[in-house]
Scaffold this motif. Structure first.
Motif, mmCIF file in Angstrom:
data_model
loop_
_atom_site.group_PDB
_atom_site.id
_atom_site.type_symbol
_atom_site.label_atom_id
_atom_site.label_comp_id
_atom_site.label_asym_id
_atom_site.label_seq_id
_atom_site.Cartn_x
_atom_site.Cartn_y
_atom_site.Cartn_z
ATOM 1 N N UNK A 96 11.790 30.013 -22.919
ATOM 2 C CA UNK A 96 13.031 29.241 -22.869
ATOM 3 C C UNK A 96 14.201 30.222 -22.794
ATOM 4 N N UNK A 97 15.378 29.701 -22.499
ATOM 5 C CA UNK A 97 16.578 30.534 -22.390
ATOM 6 C C UNK A 97 17.517 30.248 -23.545
ATOM 7 N N UNK A 98 18.151 31.303 -24.056
ATOM 8 C CA UNK A 98 19.181 31.133 -25.080
ATOM 9 C C UNK A 98 20.382 30.422 -24.456
ATOM 10 N N UNK A 99 20.881 29.411 -25.142
ATOM 11 C CA UNK A 99 21.985 28.633 -24.597
ATOM 12 C C UNK A 99 23.302 29.388 -24.537
ATOM 13 N N UNK A 100 23.395 30.548 -25.236
ATOM 14 C CA UNK A 100 24.638 31.308 -25.269
ATOM 15 C C UNK A 100 24.625 32.494 -24.316
ATOM 16 N N UNK A 101 23.573 33.340 -24.421
ATOM 17 C CA UNK A 101 23.540 34.555 -23.593
ATOM 18 C C UNK A 101 22.586 34.449 -22.404
ATOM 19 N N UNK A 102 21.831 33.326 -22.311
ATOM 20 C CA UNK A 102 20.903 33.058 -21.208
ATOM 21 C C UNK A 102 19.718 34.028 -21.163
ATOM 22 N N UNK A 103 19.492 34.770 -22.217
ATOM 23 C CA UNK A 103 18.320 35.651 -22.275
ATOM 24 C C UNK A 103 17.058 34.808 -22.437
ATOM 25 N N UNK A 104 15.990 35.185 -21.731
ATOM 26 C CA UNK A 104 14.739 34.431 -21.752
ATOM 27 C C UNK A 104 13.797 35.009 -22.791
ATOM 28 N N UNK A 105 13.171 34.095 -23.571
ATOM 29 C CA UNK A 105 12.228 34.517 -24.618
ATOM 30 C C UNK A 105 11.340 33.333 -24.968
ATOM 31 N N UNK A 106 10.325 33.571 -25.802
ATOM 32 C CA UNK A 106 9.463 32.485 -26.253
ATOM 33 C C UNK A 106 10.213 31.611 -27.250
ATOM 34 N N UNK A 107 9.816 30.304 -27.266
ATOM 35 C CA UNK A 107 10.549 29.365 -28.118
ATOM 36 C C UNK A 107 10.484 29.772 -29.594
ATOM 37 N N UNK A 108 9.369 30.362 -30.044
ATOM 38 C CA UNK A 108 9.252 30.745 -31.445
ATOM 39 C C UNK A 108 10.211 31.885 -31.806
ATOM 40 N N UNK A 109 10.742 32.574 -30.815
ATOM 41 C CA UNK A 109 11.666 33.683 -31.078
ATOM 42 C C UNK A 109 13.124 33.251 -31.049
ATOM 43 N N UNK A 110 13.381 32.010 -30.662
ATOM 44 C CA UNK A 110 14.757 31.593 -30.416
ATOM 45 C C UNK A 110 15.576 31.527 -31.709
#
Length: 424
Positions: A96-110
């Motif tokens: 998924x993407x962070x809604x602020x910085x748009x960095x992509x990562x796994x949902x468990x890391x958000x």
């Protein structure tokens, strides 16, 4: 003969997904989703017959509701009908993407990422202004209207908005007496003016204004003074007029004298209380080591010289009392060298630091290394931690080659690299 039931068995031929509200068409008994059947325009999507007639297939609906499978991303067992919902909203392994910085990562890391995302909006704890997290440090150090600054004279922390007014009232600022022009601290000025020989006073008999050093001679010859005895204005003692000058100079308990320790002007009768409780240069006991220390230097003593002060071991990073440093170094430190041939030791990565540290404690050492780089608040240049006071004293806000300057100062012995306080 048993038939293997697969996902395709319960797939809709129109949307190719698991059957949702399964219906069975009368013409060819094909299974469709209820919504897909409504979108087919009146004809069967499999055999093309018209009109399309269908009925709800309750047994198939029950079977579909109970089908389960393992999520291909996280391995969790979910209902087949909820697979898409699981991947869309709850699967911890989906990218998924962070809604602020748009960095992509796994949902468990958000959630963890949200704690340090530089683009996330946060509120300044001082002025409550909203900004990105990455801008908070610079804001609080440079532009926040409610940030704290340190007065260079009295070393007190004050709001930057009050700094201008504080400079006019700072008790440690050097001011001049308007009568004798003598320089002194502002806190001493009021007491000095009560005894300043050049201050203007009025004769209590004729109301004539004159300087204090001329008052005694004037009163002894004042034509309106008919009394042979006089009361001291300071202590109220009645004394002969001729003895008044000697009384004010040597015997009056209310006369102003300077404290021999701090130089502050104090009433003589209050000198004992001042010496024991108020004088900044009085001797007092350190709460930890019980040594006699000048009161004004007590905080510095506790921070830098007290044997009971807490220090961090430069090898393992543990916090220990200063007087236990040798015992810790020789017997307790998990990062101490066992032998000269121990290959588990590596050098610190910071320039000029020649210390070798156990690999397990490299990060702990580098956090407290005196050669670690810190950023100057004025020019923004990275400088060695041990030289920060020297740099900030002469920094003019320009990005000079300070690193080479440090080398030159060390080589010429103008700047000495300090030893580790803990001596471990």
């Amino acid at each position: 003969m048993l038939t293997l039931v697969t996902e395709e068995t319960f797939s809709c031929p129109v949307c190719l997904d698991i059957l949702n509200d399964a219906i069975e068409v009368d013409c060819c008994q094909a299974l469709l989703c209820l919504e897909c059947a409504k979108r087919c325009g009146g004809g069967c999507p499999t055999c093309r017959r018209q009109p399309l007639k269908y009925r709800a297939n309750i047994p198939i609906r029950r079977i579909v509701l109970e089908l389960k499978e393992s999520c291909e991303q996280c391995g969790e067992i979910v209902l087949l009908s909820e697979r898409k919902e699981h991947l869309r909203n709850s699967c911890p392994e989906v990218m998924v993407s962070c809604g602020d910085c748009l960095e992509t990562m796994k949902r468990r890391q958000i959630d963890q990422h949200a704690g340090y995302c530089a683009k996330q909006p946060v509120i300044c704890s001082d002025c409550e202004e909203e900004m990105e997290r990455g801008e908070v440090f610079a804001h609080q150090e440079q532009t926040c209207p409610n940030r704290q600054v340190v007065c260079g004279t009295c070393r007190h922390s004050i709001l930057v908005s009050e700094f201008h007014n504080h400079s006019k009232t700072c008790p440690q600022a050097i001011v001049s007496c308007e009568f004798c022009k003598q320089d002194m601290k502002r806190s001493q000025l009021a007491g000095h003016e009560k005894s300043c020989l050049q201050a203007l006073v009025k004769c209590r008999h004729c109301a004539r204004e004159m300087r204090r050093n001329d008052l005694l001679d004037h009163e002894s010859s004042c034509t309106k003074n008919q009394v042979k005895t006089i009361s001291c204005e300071e202590c109220g003692v009645t004394i002969g007029r001729k003895k008044l000058a000697n009384h004010l100079a040597n015997k009056c308990q209310q006369r102003i004298v300077d404290c021999i320790e701090c130089g502050e002007a104090v009433v003589l009768a209050e000198m004992k209380i001042h010496s024991k409780e108020q004088c900044e240069n009085r001797l007092t006991n350190c709460d930890n080591c019980k040594k006699k220390v000048v009161f004004n230097d007590l905080e510095t003593h506790k921070e830098k010289f007290c044997d009971y002060r807490l220090i961090r071991c430069r090898r393992c990073g543990d916090t220990i009392p200063y007087y236990k440093r040798k015992e810790h170094r020789c017997k307790q430190c998990p990062g101490r060298r066992r032998s000269d041939s121990d290959e588990s030791y590596i050098g610190c990565r910071h320039r000029r630091c020649d210390l070798e540290v156990n690999r397990s404690f490299v990060e702990a050492h580098e956090e407290i290394c005196i050669h670690r780089p810190v950023r100057c608040k004025t020019c923004g240049q990275q400088i060695p931690w041990f030289s920060r006071d020297y740099h900030e004293k002469f920094c003019d806000g320009e990005d000079d080659d300070f690193d080479n300057l440090i080398d030159q100062l060390i080589d010429s012995h103008h700047l000495q690299v300090p030893k580790y306080i803990e001596s471990l």
